[in-house]
Motif scaffolding. Structure first.
Motif, mmCIF file in Angstrom:
data_model
loop_
_atom_site.group_PDB
_atom_site.id
_atom_site.type_symbol
_atom_site.label_atom_id
_atom_site.label_comp_id
_atom_site.label_asym_id
_atom_site.label_seq_id
_atom_site.Cartn_x
_atom_site.Cartn_y
_atom_site.Cartn_z
ATOM 1 N N ARG A 106 -0.222 -1.405 -17.892
ATOM 2 C CA ARG A 106 -1.544 -2.023 -17.738
ATOM 3 C C ARG A 106 -2.039 -1.968 -16.299
ATOM 4 N NH1 ARG A 106 -0.936 -8.060 -18.443
ATOM 5 N NH2 ARG A 106 -0.196 -7.791 -16.332
ATOM 6 N N ASP A 107 -1.137 -2.150 -15.332
ATOM 7 C CA ASP A 107 -1.533 -2.376 -13.944
ATOM 8 C C ASP A 107 -1.151 -1.258 -12.988
ATOM 9 O OD1 ASP A 107 -2.247 -4.902 -14.946
ATOM 10 O OD2 ASP A 107 -0.263 -5.700 -14.489
ATOM 11 N N TRP A 155 -10.084 -2.587 -13.611
ATOM 12 C CA TRP A 155 -9.048 -3.422 -14.231
ATOM 13 C C TRP A 155 -9.663 -4.699 -14.800
ATOM 14 C CZ3 TRP A 155 -7.112 -8.308 -13.561
ATOM 15 C CH2 TRP A 155 -5.883 -8.583 -14.155
ATOM 16 N N CYS A 163 -2.134 -1.660 -9.063
ATOM 17 C CA CYS A 163 -1.038 -2.052 -8.176
ATOM 18 C C CYS A 163 -0.611 -0.917 -7.255
ATOM 19 C CB CYS A 163 0.143 -2.569 -8.994
ATOM 20 S SG CYS A 163 -0.224 -4.173 -9.745
ATOM 21 N N ARG A 222 -9.856 -6.075 -18.714
ATOM 22 C CA ARG A 222 -9.338 -7.386 -19.150
ATOM 23 C C ARG A 222 -10.442 -8.215 -19.815
ATOM 24 N NH1 ARG A 222 -6.150 -4.543 -17.272
ATOM 25 N NH2 ARG A 222 -6.205 -3.942 -19.430
ATOM 26 N N CYS A 254 0.434 -8.152 -8.810
ATOM 27 C CA CYS A 254 1.326 -7.006 -8.612
ATOM 28 C C CYS A 254 2.753 -7.420 -8.257
ATOM 29 C CB CYS A 254 0.763 -6.085 -7.542
ATOM 30 S SG CYS A 254 -0.762 -5.278 -8.077
ATOM 31 N N LEU A 303 3.461 -7.920 -13.001
ATOM 32 C CA LEU A 303 3.234 -6.483 -13.101
ATOM 33 C C LEU A 303 3.655 -5.951 -14.463
ATOM 34 C CD1 LEU A 303 2.498 -3.788 -11.761
ATOM 35 C CD2 LEU A 303 4.868 -3.652 -10.982
#
Length: 167
Positions: free
Chosen positions: A74-75, A99, A79, A103, A66, A70
């Motif tokens: 996607r995050d 998450w 985050c 991935r 994060c 970042l």
């Protein structure tokens, strides 16, 4: 206290039975105190140490992700949780599991990875299908079996921060 029946048949002494009990109980107690109890304590504490080290590694990974790699598209959900808590590995388990599942599902879409990690990728695919079919309220619970996938011998590691940071 003697009674009339004891006049003809006196009670037996309890000392031989007590000595036999002590003779048997001392070695058993010694084995329990010297071997069994410490083994159980070490097993519990060892499991706690393993869990603690895994959670610390996850904390570091999430915080590095994060802060260094970042990608908002996607995050964002992960985050948002990680940056708002002191202990993300405890407080953000469900977003991190989702998450990670995404991935690993992306990584398993590569045919080379799929052929070398067949059982892990099959497990990830099944869990990802269940998550995709689940409603928004049950989606996090459907991702719980992903932990069983991570225990497989051919499990993939999480992508490094460097690979996530590079476009």
């Amino acid at each position: 206290m003697p009674i009339l029946a004891h006049l003809d048949d006196p009670p037996r002494s309890r000392w031989p039975g007590m000595l036999l009990g002590v003779a048997l109980a001392l070695p058993v107690g010694w084995v329990m105190a010297a071997w069994v109890i410490p083994s159980l304590v070490n097993a519990v504490l060892g499991g706690a140490r393993d869990l603690d080290s895994r959670l610390r590694a996850e904390d570091g990974y999430m915080q590095a992700l994060c802060s260094e790699a970042l990608d908002p598209s996607r995050d964002e959900q992960l985050c948002g949780c990680v940056l708002g808590t002191d202990y993300p590995s405890l407080d953000c388990q469900l977003p991190f599991r989702m998450w990670t599942l995404q991935r690993q599902h992306e990584a398993c879409s590569d045919p080379a990875v799929l052929s070398s990690n067949k059982s892990f990728c099959t497990c990830v695919e099944v869990v990802a299908q269940k998550v995709a079919a689940a409603g928004p309220q049950t989606r996090d619970h459907e991702a719980a079996p992903y932990e069983n996938c991570m225990a497989l011998p051919d499990a993939l590691f999480l992508p490094t921060i460097e690979t996530l940071a590079s476009p």
